[in-house]
Design an enzyme around this catalytic site. Structure first.
Site, PDB file in Angstrom:
ATOM      1  N   ASP A 103       8.287  11.441   2.965  1.00 45.22           N
ATOM      2  CA  ASP A 103       7.900  12.650   3.181  1.00 45.22           C
ATOM      3  C   ASP A 103       7.648  13.081   4.783  1.00 45.22           C
ATOM      4  OD1 ASP A 103       5.111  11.704   4.202  1.00 45.22           O
ATOM      5  OD2 ASP A 103       5.000  10.889   2.022  1.00 45.22           O
ATOM      6  N   HIS A 118      13.638   4.448   4.458  1.00 45.90           N
ATOM      7  CA  HIS A 118      14.350   5.061   3.305  1.00 45.90           C
ATOM      8  C   HIS A 118      14.825   6.576   3.152  1.00 45.90           C
ATOM      9  CE1 HIS A 118      11.980   1.754   0.901  1.00 45.90           C
ATOM     10  NE2 HIS A 118      13.139   1.302   1.688  1.00 45.90           N
ATOM     11  N   SER A 195       3.704  -1.752  -1.786  1.00 43.96           N
ATOM     12  CA  SER A 195       3.788  -2.645  -3.206  1.00 43.96           C
ATOM     13  C   SER A 195       4.331  -3.998  -2.480  1.00 43.96           C
ATOM     14  CB  SER A 195       4.535  -2.105  -4.205  1.00 43.96           C
ATOM     15  OG  SER A 195       5.757  -1.976  -3.845  1.00 43.96           O
TER      16      SER A 195
END
Length: 250
Positions: A103, A118, A195
């Protein structure tokens, strides 16, 4: 001394901080994470049908429609207090940001991002020739479910335009990866809302520690990285980063 005060002292002494952010950074803006919760993207959608080159070649209208839905979700999501705190920190110390997020909330909050590891939803490019697609897309409202949609055509070769994200099975952009690695040469690194399961991005905090950095994880739950960092601070981005910014600037 509180965690925020201790971190503020360390960052002030170094005059800089590196930050690695993951999906949890944007979760409080209403953007779904990829894994770990019942409403995460990969608990609802099949990544192999939506986020691979094979999926694109098989049904690009489905893939493009899903990514246009995600673009619409992001476009209507505001930067949260964590994004704004990082931008405010940069007015006082050198802040270098590497993000796994696709984003643009860091940028809309006023931060400069060193590396989108990414890729980016909005860095569109041609699937065939690889050239950037600069033409604006039609406005789209986020729907309850993604819709099929034909991708636009490349202005150079008439190929189909794809989202600028890294799909499963694709290599990371080499220039972005090298910029991310450069952020690991630091005295303090914050690992926010990741994560720790996605490689090679998950190796960045470990590399920073090998370079001598003090690495702090901001995450309300323990992650795959928690046992490998110097400190796990159980707060969300929107909770912890404003506390740190206030401790550093008052």
């Amino acid at each position: 001394m509180s965690v925020a005060a201790d971190l503020a002292r360390r960052i002030a002494d170094a005059g800089a901080v590196s930050v690695l952010t993951g999906a949890g950074m944007s979760a409080e803006s209403g953007i779904p994470t990829f894994r770990g919760t019942h409403d995460s993207l990969w608990s609802t959608f099949d990544p192999m049908a939506l986020a691979t080159e094979t999926a694109w070649r098989t049904d690009r209208d489905l893939v493009w429609g899903w990514y246009r839905w995600r673009m619409a979700l992001v476009a209507q999501a505001p930067p949260n207090a964590g994004h704004r705190a990082l931008a405010a920190l940069a007015q006082h110390v050198d802040v270098r940001i590497a993000t796994q997020n696709v984003d643009d909330l860091h940028e809309r909050a006023g931060s400069v991002v060193d590396a989108h590891v990414h890729g980016s939803l909005f860095a569109l490019r041609c699937f065939e020739c690889g050239r950037a697609h600069e033409a604006p897309l039609d406005a789209m409202e986020p729907q309850a479910a993604p819709l099929r949609a034909a991708p636009p055509f490349c202005a150079y070769c008439d190929g189909d335009v794809r989202p600028g994200v890294v799909w499963f099975g694709e290599a990371l952009p080499e220039d972005a990866w090298q910029r991310a690695v450069a952020t690991t040469h630091c005295a303090v690194m914050l690992v926010v809302g990741t994560s720790g399961l996605v490689q090679p991005a998950a190796s960045l905090p470990l590399l920073a520690r090998r370079h001598g950095a003090y690495v702090v994880e901001l995450n309300p739950a323990r992650s795959a990285l928690s046992d490998a960092v110097d400190l796990h601070w159980p707060v969300t981005a929107a909770e912890g980063l404003p506390l740190l910014q206030a401790a550093l600037t008052t």
